[in-house]
Design a protein around this motif. Structure first.
Motif, short mmCIF file in Angstrom:
data_model
loop_
_atom_site.label_atom_id
_atom_site.label_comp_id
_atom_site.label_asym_id
_atom_site.label_seq_id
_atom_site.Cartn_x
_atom_site.Cartn_y
_atom_site.Cartn_z
N TRP A 37 0.82 -1.21 0.00
CA TRP A 37 0.00 0.00 0.00
C TRP A 37 0.85 1.26 0.00
O TRP A 37 0.47 2.27 -0.61
CB TRP A 37 -0.96 -0.02 1.18
N PHE A 40 1.83 1.79 -3.55
CA PHE A 40 0.66 2.23 -4.33
C PHE A 40 0.36 3.71 -4.10
O PHE A 40 0.07 4.46 -5.03
CB PHE A 40 -0.54 1.37 -3.94
N LEU A 41 0.47 4.13 -2.84
CA LEU A 41 0.12 5.52 -2.50
C LEU A 41 1.23 6.51 -2.87
O LEU A 41 0.94 7.65 -3.22
CB LEU A 41 -0.18 5.62 -1.01
N TYR A 46 3.32 3.69 -10.62
CA TYR A 46 2.93 2.34 -10.19
C TYR A 46 1.41 2.24 -10.08
O TYR A 46 0.78 1.28 -10.55
CB TYR A 46 3.59 2.04 -8.85
N ARG A 47 0.80 3.21 -9.46
CA ARG A 47 -0.64 3.22 -9.23
C ARG A 47 -1.41 3.24 -10.55
O ARG A 47 -2.37 2.49 -10.74
CB ARG A 47 -1.02 4.42 -8.37
N ARG A 48 -0.99 4.09 -11.47
CA ARG A 48 -1.70 4.20 -12.75
C ARG A 48 -1.61 2.90 -13.55
O ARG A 48 -2.60 2.47 -14.14
CB ARG A 48 -1.12 5.37 -13.56
N LEU A 51 -3.89 0.17 -11.94
CA LEU A 51 -5.30 0.42 -12.19
C LEU A 51 -5.66 0.26 -13.66
O LEU A 51 -6.72 -0.28 -14.00
CB LEU A 51 -5.67 1.82 -11.69
N VAL A 68 -3.27 -4.87 -4.45
CA VAL A 68 -2.21 -4.01 -3.93
C VAL A 68 -1.50 -4.68 -2.76
O VAL A 68 -0.27 -4.78 -2.70
CB VAL A 68 -2.78 -2.64 -3.49
N SER A 280 0.61 -4.83 -11.58
CA SER A 280 1.58 -3.74 -11.74
C SER A 280 2.67 -4.09 -12.74
O SER A 280 3.47 -3.22 -13.11
CB SER A 280 2.21 -3.39 -10.40
#
Length: 304
Positions: A37, A40-41, A46-48, A51, A68, A280
């Motif tokens: 997490w 991810f935050l 990484y987050r894009r 998702l 995640v 990811s």
């Protein structure tokens, strides 16, 4: 001075790996969930990608959010799997392995970046390695300390490794022709010239041709396998599936057709537990120099 500092850092990281390998699996998974997490935050890239890939697969936001933490667990469990005491492993579908071995030919195990793919090779070596050793293809780490650590951890009774080089491929072919087993992650993006474009969840992805080449050059039996990470650190469950459940569509000799078949098989495994797929991973990247640079453009997502 810089060299000495680097050696000290390597020694410290190696010490931490050994220390972490002593911890219970539930504790490692808890730490891994938190690290997942944090990544991810803190990392927008990484987050894009995570998702976007989940959305491309046609799965819900809840799948993305669970994945995640699972990605973090995958990293945190490595010290225990490489250096620690054995973990609990169960089996589902092991009869398919017995059936494949009954042909007297080599067996090619195919697994996506799903669950704990590290445990599948270890479990195969533990249960079947005496009769049929397995060789897994791996990409050597850049850091010397990690390269040595991984090499020592993965080379164990019934389990051998082969680098992602021409010599490594020859080693795989030799193992299969000797009636042994080989393990591959066919959803790993190969270098330019070693793959073809084939749909993966509705979008063209550069897909390795090595899997089909091994099947046909060594007359190997392909088998699907993946390791499910059980909740609360209870261990793992290895799932085994036949490559061709209907026994009517063996792997095609044409490289592009075979890549389509393999990607479809990988999709089927991912759908069994999409929360544990490594979304990811840059599955849709275009390797430098690969033909068809625009082949990786998005297509409509698959429904589910």
């Amino acid at each position: 001075m810089g060299l000495c500092f680097g050696c000290a850092v390597d020694a410290l990281i190696r010490f931490l790996f050994v220390l972490l390998s002593k911890l219970p699996l539930p504790m490692l998974h808890a730490v891994g969930w938190l690290l997942g997490w944090l990544s991810f935050l803190l990392s927008g890239r990484y987050r894009r990608r995570l998702l976007d890939n989940v959305r491309q697969g046609g799965f819900s936001l809840s799948v993305a959010l669970v994945s995640v933490g699972e990605a973090g667990k995958m990293v945190a469990e490595l010290p225990r799997l490489w250096l620690g005491r054995p973990v609990r492993v169960g089996w589902e579908g092991a009869a398919h392995i017995e059936a494949a071995q009954a042909h007297g030919l080599g067996v090619l195990y195919l697994t996506p970046h799903l669950g704990c793919f590290e445990i599948t090779a270890q479990a195969l070596a533990e249960r079947f390695g005496e009769r049929m050793p397995i060789t897994v293809l791996y990409r050597p780490a850049r850091q010397p300390w990690m390269r040595d650590l991984v090499a020592n951890a993965r080379n164990r009774p019934g389990l051998h490794t082969a680098p992602t080089t021409l010599a490594g491929v020859k080693q795989l072919i030799k193992a299969l022709k000797s009636g042994q087993a080989v393990g591959l992650l066919p959803d790993q993006v190969p270098p330019a010239g070693q793959g073809v474009w084939a749909p993966f969840f509705g979008r063209d992805a550069y897909t390795m041709t090595l899997s089909a080449r091994l099947v046909h050059s060594a007359k190997a039996q392909p088998v699907l396998i993946w390791g499910e990470r059980l909740s609360w650190g209870r261990g793992f469950l290895v799932h085994v599936r036949p490559f061709d459940p209907t026994r009517t569509a063996p792997m095609a000799t044409d490289a592009t057709q075979a890549a389509h078949q393999i990607n479809q098989a990988m999709e089927a495994l991912v759908r069994e537990c999409p929360q544990q797929y490594l979304w990811s991973y840059a599955r849709y990247k275009n390797p430098a120099g690969a033909d068809g640079a625009d082949a990786g453009t998005a297509a409509p997502t698959n429904g589910r």
